[in-house]
Design an enzyme around this catalytic site. Structure first.
Site, PDB file in Angstrom:
ATOM      1  N   SER A  24       0.823  -1.210   0.000  1.00  0.00           N
ATOM      2  CA  SER A  24       0.000   0.000   0.000  1.00  0.00           C
ATOM      3  C   SER A  24       0.858   1.263   0.000  1.00  0.00           C
ATOM      4  O   SER A  24       0.333   2.370   0.037  1.00  0.00           O
ATOM      5  CB  SER A  24      -0.928   0.013   1.223  1.00  0.00           C
ATOM      6  OG  SER A  24      -0.182  -0.024   2.429  1.00  0.00           O
ATOM      7  N   ASN A 111      -2.579  -2.230  13.604  1.00  0.00           N
ATOM      8  CA  ASN A 111      -4.018  -1.998  13.531  1.00  0.00           C
ATOM      9  C   ASN A 111      -4.405  -0.649  14.139  1.00  0.00           C
ATOM     10  O   ASN A 111      -5.073   0.173  13.504  1.00  0.00           O
ATOM     11  CB  ASN A 111      -4.784  -3.122  14.247  1.00  0.00           C
ATOM     12  CG  ASN A 111      -4.581  -4.477  13.585  1.00  0.00           C
ATOM     13  OD1 ASN A 111      -3.999  -4.559  12.508  1.00  0.00           O
ATOM     14  ND2 ASN A 111      -5.058  -5.528  14.224  1.00  0.00           N
ATOM     15  N   THR A 156     -39.168  27.100 -10.389  1.00  0.00           N
ATOM     16  CA  THR A 156     -39.465  25.748  -9.930  1.00  0.00           C
ATOM     17  C   THR A 156     -39.759  24.926 -11.181  1.00  0.00           C
ATOM     18  O   THR A 156     -40.347  25.440 -12.143  1.00  0.00           O
ATOM     19  CB  THR A 156     -40.679  25.691  -8.979  1.00  0.00           C
ATOM     20  OG1 THR A 156     -41.856  26.140  -9.676  1.00  0.00           O
ATOM     21  CG2 THR A 156     -40.459  26.555  -7.747  1.00  0.00           C
ATOM     22  N   HIS A 157     -39.311  23.683 -11.199  1.00  0.00           N
ATOM     23  CA  HIS A 157     -39.431  22.831 -12.396  1.00  0.00           C
ATOM     24  C   HIS A 157     -38.759  23.471 -13.615  1.00  0.00           C
ATOM     25  O   HIS A 157     -39.137  23.199 -14.753  1.00  0.00           O
ATOM     26  CB  HIS A 157     -40.905  22.533 -12.726  1.00  0.00           C
ATOM     27  CG  HIS A 157     -41.708  22.044 -11.572  1.00  0.00           C
ATOM     28  ND1 HIS A 157     -41.687  20.732 -11.154  1.00  0.00           N
ATOM     29  CD2 HIS A 157     -42.550  22.696 -10.723  1.00  0.00           C
ATOM     30  CE1 HIS A 157     -42.488  20.587 -10.111  1.00  0.00           C
ATOM     31  NE2 HIS A 157     -43.020  21.763  -9.826  1.00  0.00           N
ATOM     32  N   SER A 278     -12.760  25.957 -28.012  1.00  0.00           N
ATOM     33  CA  SER A 278     -13.020  24.756 -28.799  1.00  0.00           C
ATOM     34  C   SER A 278     -11.850  24.511 -29.737  1.00  0.00           C
ATOM     35  O   SER A 278     -11.212  25.450 -30.222  1.00  0.00           O
ATOM     36  CB  SER A 278     -14.305  24.936 -29.613  1.00  0.00           C
ATOM     37  OG  SER A 278     -14.396  23.973 -30.641  1.00  0.00           O
ATOM     38  N   LYS A 284     -16.249  29.687 -29.473  1.00  0.00           N
ATOM     39  CA  LYS A 284     -16.754  29.029 -28.269  1.00  0.00           C
ATOM     40  C   LYS A 284     -16.050  29.504 -26.994  1.00  0.00           C
ATOM     41  O   LYS A 284     -14.849  29.748 -26.975  1.00  0.00           O
ATOM     42  CB  LYS A 284     -16.600  27.509 -28.370  1.00  0.00           C
ATOM     43  CG  LYS A 284     -17.434  26.840 -29.433  1.00  0.00           C
ATOM     44  CD  LYS A 284     -18.924  26.946 -29.154  1.00  0.00           C
ATOM     45  CE  LYS A 284     -19.361  26.171 -27.933  1.00  0.00           C
ATOM     46  NZ  LYS A 284     -19.136  24.717 -28.073  1.00  0.00           N
ATOM     47  N   ASN A 286     -16.389  27.714 -23.433  1.00  0.00           N
ATOM     48  CA  ASN A 286     -17.028  26.578 -22.774  1.00  0.00           C
ATOM     49  C   ASN A 286     -16.805  26.596 -21.260  1.00  0.00           C
ATOM     50  O   ASN A 286     -15.680  26.825 -20.803  1.00  0.00           O
ATOM     51  CB  ASN A 286     -16.480  25.267 -23.335  1.00  0.00           C
ATOM     52  CG  ASN A 286     -16.810  25.080 -24.799  1.00  0.00           C
ATOM     53  OD1 ASN A 286     -17.865  25.510 -25.265  1.00  0.00           O
ATOM     54  ND2 ASN A 286     -15.909  24.443 -25.539  1.00  0.00           N
ATOM     55  N   GLU A 291     -18.447  22.158 -15.661  1.00  0.00           N
ATOM     56  CA  GLU A 291     -18.882  20.830 -16.085  1.00  0.00           C
ATOM     57  C   GLU A 291     -18.097  19.741 -15.364  1.00  0.00           C
ATOM     58  O   GLU A 291     -18.656  18.699 -14.983  1.00  0.00           O
ATOM     59  CB  GLU A 291     -18.718  20.695 -17.595  1.00  0.00           C
ATOM     60  CG  GLU A 291     -19.704  21.557 -18.378  1.00  0.00           C
ATOM     61  CD  GLU A 291     -19.417  21.607 -19.861  1.00  0.00           C
ATOM     62  OE1 GLU A 291     -20.261  22.125 -20.594  1.00  0.00           O
ATOM     63  OE2 GLU A 291     -18.326  21.152 -20.291  1.00  0.00           O
ATOM     64  N   TYR A 318      -9.956  -6.510  13.340  1.00  0.00           N
ATOM     65  CA  TYR A 318      -9.333  -6.011  12.109  1.00  0.00           C
ATOM     66  C   TYR A 318      -9.355  -7.085  11.025  1.00  0.00           C
ATOM     67  O   TYR A 318      -9.167  -8.278  11.284  1.00  0.00           O
ATOM     68  CB  TYR A 318      -7.888  -5.582  12.363  1.00  0.00           C
ATOM     69  CG  TYR A 318      -7.207  -5.077  11.104  1.00  0.00           C
ATOM     70  CD1 TYR A 318      -7.464  -3.795  10.637  1.00  0.00           C
ATOM     71  CD2 TYR A 318      -6.360  -5.900  10.367  1.00  0.00           C
ATOM     72  CE1 TYR A 318      -6.873  -3.327   9.460  1.00  0.00           C
ATOM     73  CE2 TYR A 318      -5.761  -5.442   9.197  1.00  0.00           C
ATOM     74  CZ  TYR A 318      -6.030  -4.167   8.752  1.00  0.00           C
ATOM     75  OH  TYR A 318      -5.462  -3.712   7.586  1.00  0.00           O
ATOM     76  N   GLN A 323      -7.441  -2.234   4.402  1.00  0.00           N
ATOM     77  CA  GLN A 323      -6.382  -1.535   3.670  1.00  0.00           C
ATOM     78  C   GLN A 323      -6.967  -0.761   2.490  1.00  0.00           C
ATOM     79  O   GLN A 323      -6.418   0.256   2.065  1.00  0.00           O
ATOM     80  CB  GLN A 323      -5.348  -2.540   3.166  1.00  0.00           C
ATOM     81  CG  GLN A 323      -4.236  -1.907   2.334  1.00  0.00           C
ATOM     82  CD  GLN A 323      -3.177  -2.918   1.938  1.00  0.00           C
ATOM     83  OE1 GLN A 323      -2.519  -3.514   2.805  1.00  0.00           O
ATOM     84  NE2 GLN A 323      -3.014  -3.140   0.641  1.00  0.00           N
TER      85      GLN A 323
END
Length: 459
Positions: A24, A111, A156-157, A278, A284, A286, A291, A318, A323
């Site tokens: 690890s 541990n 809303t919506h 772009s 463009k 962007n 995003e 443990y 790990q």
């Protein structure tokens, strides 16, 4: 090729494939600072209770400091044979100090050592996340001040609903982030319990002083059950759950600002430094950073799922499965921290296009609910008032009127006798805004109070 196993129990060397599979160090090396900090506190406690001498403690602490400096300088050598950062540091200490270095691991196991290091790392991470959240809150408060007089259509919506002051809109995100900070604080409180001293799972027969270590490392208390603490990763799961909610809040905000920056909305000018062009279309601009903030919420959600599945069905105490907790934990913190840092500068640099917003503010009958509540104040039942104003909106649509105020004056009393001359005082978005009264609403006086309160809290 095989290598020597750790300890004296084994009669043959560990297979290289096992070393590669179980290592690890490739990801847990970032725990080096926490491991040195916890080992230093442990050594000082061992000296405090007489398990090592004061001179041995000084040698160990000095050796740990030298190893830390080497790691920070990039001159420390890592090998697969030493598996993880904890064994690397201890082995390097033994290389320097011999038997004195071997005494460091007295009264502890990997541990409880690992659990302590990861808790320290997560606690540091939560503190950084809280600081980043506060910085983003300040950015939203700054945006509220810059756009103090702008009126926005509220949705809303994704349909136009009612008018709101821009500061009210920005402060909505400040409130979300405040809840995130509350969750960070609650999580930190539960996390801030010392595992060290649990040893492998049963504690130790040696006369250690766990409170001494807790005080040195800033833990509020010590874990009361050694079996529980050996297997506990609740703090990791909860930390990533908190980060997931933060990521979700950021994703919702990013989505909204992606929409608002389109030509179709044209509500928002994003700073050029946080947009891209772009490869083929020269015109463009962007919103790639927004995003990606929206997209990277998926990684944080994935980390949470990984941890939830990881701990499912694990017996006490443990198990080596644990790990696998570090990579999703590290990635969730790294991802959210980077997103928060960029979110703050985007909010600080973005500008509402007040003229564009104002030019279309009368579209969508944003004052309809205010007119309905005008009727309610005149004693008309809510459902009846709703139907009356709905009829007037329908009349506008059929006659091609963009605003309720464009209807001929005689249409209002025809719809209901209570809609007399005073009706003009509540029509239009500016009048609708002025009409709000309730605590927590977009009423100008209420918004000013909230803005002042947040400036004070975040000062």
């Amino acid at each position: 090729m095989a290598s020597k196993a750790w300890g004296g129990r084994f009669g043959e060397r560990t297979d290289r494939r096992v070393e590669r599979f179980t290592e690890s160090i490739s990801f847990d090396r970032r725990l080096f600072e926490q491991d040195v900090r916890a080992s230093t506190a442990h050594a000082e406690m061992l000296a405090h209770v007489g398990l090592i001498t004061a001179d041995e403690c000084q040698q160990i602490v000095r050796g740990l400091s030298e190893i830390k400096a080497e790691i920070e300088a990039g001159t420390f050598e890592y090998t697969l044979e030493r598996e993880d950062v904890h064994m690397h540091i201890e082995a390097a200490l033994i290389d320097r100090l011999g038997d004195v270095g071997r005494k460091l691991h007295t009264a502890r196991s990997r541990n409880d050592q690992v659990a302590t290091d990861v808790k320290l790392w997560a606690r540091d991470g939560l503190d950084r996340i809280d600081a980043n959240l506060a910085e983003l809150q300040r950015a939203f408060v700054g945006a509220a001040e810059r756009h103090r007089d702008v009126i926005l259509p509220g949705y809303t919506h994704l349909q136009r609903a009612q008018p709101v002051l821009a500061p009210h809109y920005f402060l909505a995100y400040v409130e979300k982030l405040a809840r995130d900070r509350d969750r960070v604080a609650d999580c930190r409180k539960r996390l801030n319990v010392l595992p060290l001293g649990a040893a492998a799972l049963a504690g130790t027969t040696l006369p250690i002083d766990r409170n001494h270590v807790a005080e040195a490392l800033g833990f509020a208390s010590v874990a009361a059950n050694s079996m529980d603490v050996s297997s506990d990763r609740d703090f990791a799961v909860e930390s990533v759950f908190v980060l997931t909610l933060i990521a979700e809040h950021l994703a919702g905000w990013a989505e909204e600002w992606v929409l608002w920056s389109t030509q179709e909305f044209s509500f928002l000018a994003l700073p050029d430094a946080y947009c891209t062009g772009s490869s083929i279309m020269p015109q463009k601009k962007n919103p790639d950073v927004l995003e990606l903030i929206r997209g990277r919420s998926a990684r944080v959600i994935g980390s949470l799922n990984t941890l939830l599945v990881l701990i499912k069905g694990l017996p006490l105490a443990y198990n080596r499965d644990l790990q696998e907790d570090k990579e999703p934990l590290f990635d969730a913190f790294d991802t959210v921290e980077a997103c928060l840092e960029l979110a703050a500068v985007i909010v600080a640099g973005a500008t509402l296009r007040a003229d564009v917003i104002a030019s279309r503010l009368d579209e969508g009958f944003l004052d309809a609910t205010t007119l309905m509540e005008y009727l309610i104040k005149e004693g008309v039942p809510q459902r009846s008032a709703h139907e009356v104003i709905g009829h007037l909106v329908g009349l506008c649509v059929r006659q091609g009127c963009k605003r309720l105020a464009d209807l001929p004056d005689e249409e209002f009393p025809k719809a209901h006798p209570s809609l007399g001359a005073g009706v003009k005082d509540v029509l239009g978005v500016a009048n609708a805004i002025k009409a709000f009264q309730s605590y927590g609403s977009t009423a100008p006086a209420e918004v000013e109070k909230q803005l002042a309160a947040w400036k004070t809290r975040l000062a």
